[in-house]
Motif scaffolding. Structure first.
Motif, short mmCIF file in Angstrom:
data_model
loop_
_atom_site.label_atom_id
_atom_site.label_comp_id
_atom_site.label_asym_id
_atom_site.label_seq_id
_atom_site.Cartn_x
_atom_site.Cartn_y
_atom_site.Cartn_z
N ALA A 194 2.04 -2.74 1.37
CA ALA A 194 3.08 -3.29 0.50
C ALA A 194 3.81 -2.17 -0.23
O ALA A 194 3.19 -1.27 -0.78
CB ALA A 194 2.46 -4.26 -0.50
N GLY A 195 5.12 -2.23 -0.21
CA GLY A 195 5.93 -1.27 -0.94
C GLY A 195 6.14 0.02 -0.17
O GLY A 195 5.20 0.61 0.34
N SER A 235 2.03 0.69 -4.99
CA SER A 235 1.89 -0.55 -5.76
C SER A 235 0.90 -0.36 -6.89
O SER A 235 0.11 0.59 -6.91
CB SER A 235 1.45 -1.71 -4.86
OG SER A 235 0.08 -1.65 -4.58
N GLY A 284 11.91 -2.91 -6.26
CA GLY A 284 10.59 -3.31 -5.80
C GLY A 284 10.44 -4.81 -5.91
O GLY A 284 11.41 -5.57 -5.87
N GLN A 326 4.64 -9.46 -7.09
CA GLN A 326 3.96 -10.56 -6.41
C GLN A 326 3.18 -11.35 -7.45
O GLN A 326 2.52 -10.76 -8.32
CB GLN A 326 3.00 -10.02 -5.35
CG GLN A 326 3.67 -9.21 -4.26
CD GLN A 326 2.66 -8.63 -3.27
OE1 GLN A 326 1.45 -8.64 -3.50
NE2 GLN A 326 3.16 -8.11 -2.16
N GLU A 335 7.07 -13.98 -4.37
CA GLU A 335 7.57 -12.63 -4.53
C GLU A 335 8.90 -12.68 -5.28
O GLU A 335 9.77 -13.50 -4.94
CB GLU A 335 7.76 -11.94 -3.18
CG GLU A 335 6.46 -11.68 -2.44
CD GLU A 335 6.67 -10.87 -1.17
OE1 GLU A 335 7.85 -10.57 -0.84
OE2 GLU A 335 5.68 -10.54 -0.51
N ARG A 359 1.21 -8.47 -9.46
CA ARG A 359 1.04 -7.16 -8.84
C ARG A 359 2.43 -6.55 -8.62
O ARG A 359 3.26 -7.14 -7.94
CB ARG A 359 0.33 -7.29 -7.49
CG ARG A 359 0.24 -5.98 -6.70
CD ARG A 359 0.04 -6.23 -5.23
NE ARG A 359 -0.20 -5.01 -4.48
CZ ARG A 359 -0.28 -4.95 -3.16
NH1 ARG A 359 -0.15 -6.06 -2.43
NH2 ARG A 359 -0.50 -3.80 -2.54
N VAL A 361 4.99 -4.01 -6.95
CA VAL A 361 5.15 -3.30 -5.70
C VAL A 361 6.37 -2.40 -5.82
O VAL A 361 7.46 -2.86 -6.19
CB VAL A 361 5.31 -4.28 -4.52
CG1 VAL A 361 5.60 -3.54 -3.23
CG2 VAL A 361 4.03 -5.12 -4.37
N ASN A 362 6.20 -1.13 -5.52
CA ASN A 362 7.23 -0.11 -5.74
C ASN A 362 7.91 0.25 -4.42
O ASN A 362 7.27 0.80 -3.52
CB ASN A 362 6.57 1.13 -6.36
CG ASN A 362 7.56 2.18 -6.79
OD1 ASN A 362 8.76 2.05 -6.58
ND2 ASN A 362 7.05 3.24 -7.39
N ASP A 363 9.20 -0.05 -4.32
CA ASP A 363 9.97 0.35 -3.14
C ASP A 363 10.76 1.63 -3.37
O ASP A 363 11.53 2.05 -2.50
CB ASP A 363 10.92 -0.78 -2.73
CG ASP A 363 10.19 -1.92 -2.03
OD1 ASP A 363 9.16 -1.65 -1.39
OD2 ASP A 363 10.64 -3.07 -2.15
N CYS A 374 -0.56 -0.92 -13.82
CA CYS A 374 0.38 -0.85 -12.70
C CYS A 374 1.18 0.43 -12.64
O CYS A 374 1.97 0.61 -11.71
CB CYS A 374 1.35 -2.04 -12.75
SG CYS A 374 0.55 -3.61 -12.33
#
Length: 246
Positions: free
Chosen positions: A27-28, A32, A52, A55, A64, A82, A84-86, A238
């Motif tokens: 994920a990401g 994350s 990002g 979730q 999401e 949670r 999630v880092n894009d 996080c």
């Protein structure tokens, strides 16, 4: 000089740079954070940089929510979340009941056997003290990443249950979380009385005055300002946290 006013609503504010550690589930694009829930406090995100997803697992199941600058997302106690880092994801976090998250109002999604054993849970959740001389303390970083990965293992199991049962799949986690924090309630009551409850009581009293033309509360008008805590950002659930003493 008069006592400084409390921050509006008795909330806390922090700035969070979401972890860029890759996760086993992929994920990401960048990484994350650690999935967890709060038992009392509500939480809100104001996205200020990067992009990002958050979730969530709640009564409506899995969801999401895309994050990008200008987006605001918030959720109530009991929702598993949670980040999630894009890429370059940074958010300003607003928490209700300032002081409670720091006093333990966060339960990580460890596997159920750890959730049901308070001593093992506390051992797994604890991080070593961060060295004030180091910008990036490798001991704390390694412990935070191990903690994140352990929570992700439990989160994967939890998602399967929620996919199969909907919100009912959170029942065991919620029950275990309640037992883990029950002993903290007397301390938490004192925090709420001094913070959110005092703020609300002040507003109610002011409305009572205004209803009869009274403006006595305005004579206490003051201003306060705070700089961020000195030193390197802390390792949070996080991401790395910059905090203010409000």
């Amino acid at each position: 000089m008069k006592n400084p006013p409390s921050f509006p609503g008795g909330v806390s504010v922090s700035r969070r740079a979401v972890y860029d550690w890759p996760a086993d589930d992929g994920a990401g694009r960048a990484g994350s954070g650690t999935p967890h829930l709060h038992t009392v406090s509500s939480e809100g995100y104001v996205v200020v940089a990067g992009e990002g997803t958050v979730q969530t697992l709640g009564q409506d199941g899995y969801a999401e929510h895309r994050l990008f600058p200008g987006k605001v997302v918030w959720f109530s106690p009991g929702v598993v979340h949670r980040l999630v880092n894009d890429g370059g994801l940074e958010i300003v976090v607003v928490m209700s009941d300032a002081g409670l998250p720091e006093a333990g109002d966060a339960v990580l999604t460890f596997p159920q056997d750890l959730l049901e054993d308070p001593e093992r849970y506390e051992e797994a959740a604890r991080l070593p003290d961060q060295s004030p001389e180091l910008t990036d303390d490798p001991r704390v970083a390694a412990a935070a990443r191990r903690r994140r990965d352990l929570a992700l293992a439990g989160y994967a199991q939890l998602r399967e249950r929620v996919d199969a049962e909907g919100g009912a799949g959170l029942a065991e986690l919620h029950a275990a979380a309640g037992l883990l924090v029950a002993g903290r309630v007397p301390e938490w009551r004192a925090v709420v009385r001094a913070g959110a409850e005092r703020s609300t009581a002040g507003t109610v009293a002011a409305l009572g005055e205004l209803a009869h033309g009274g403006v006595g509360h305005l004579s206490d008008a003051t201003v306060a300002a705070r700089a961020a805590h000195a030193g390197p950002p802390r390792y949070g659930m996080c991401g790395r946290l910059t905090t203010w003493a409000l």
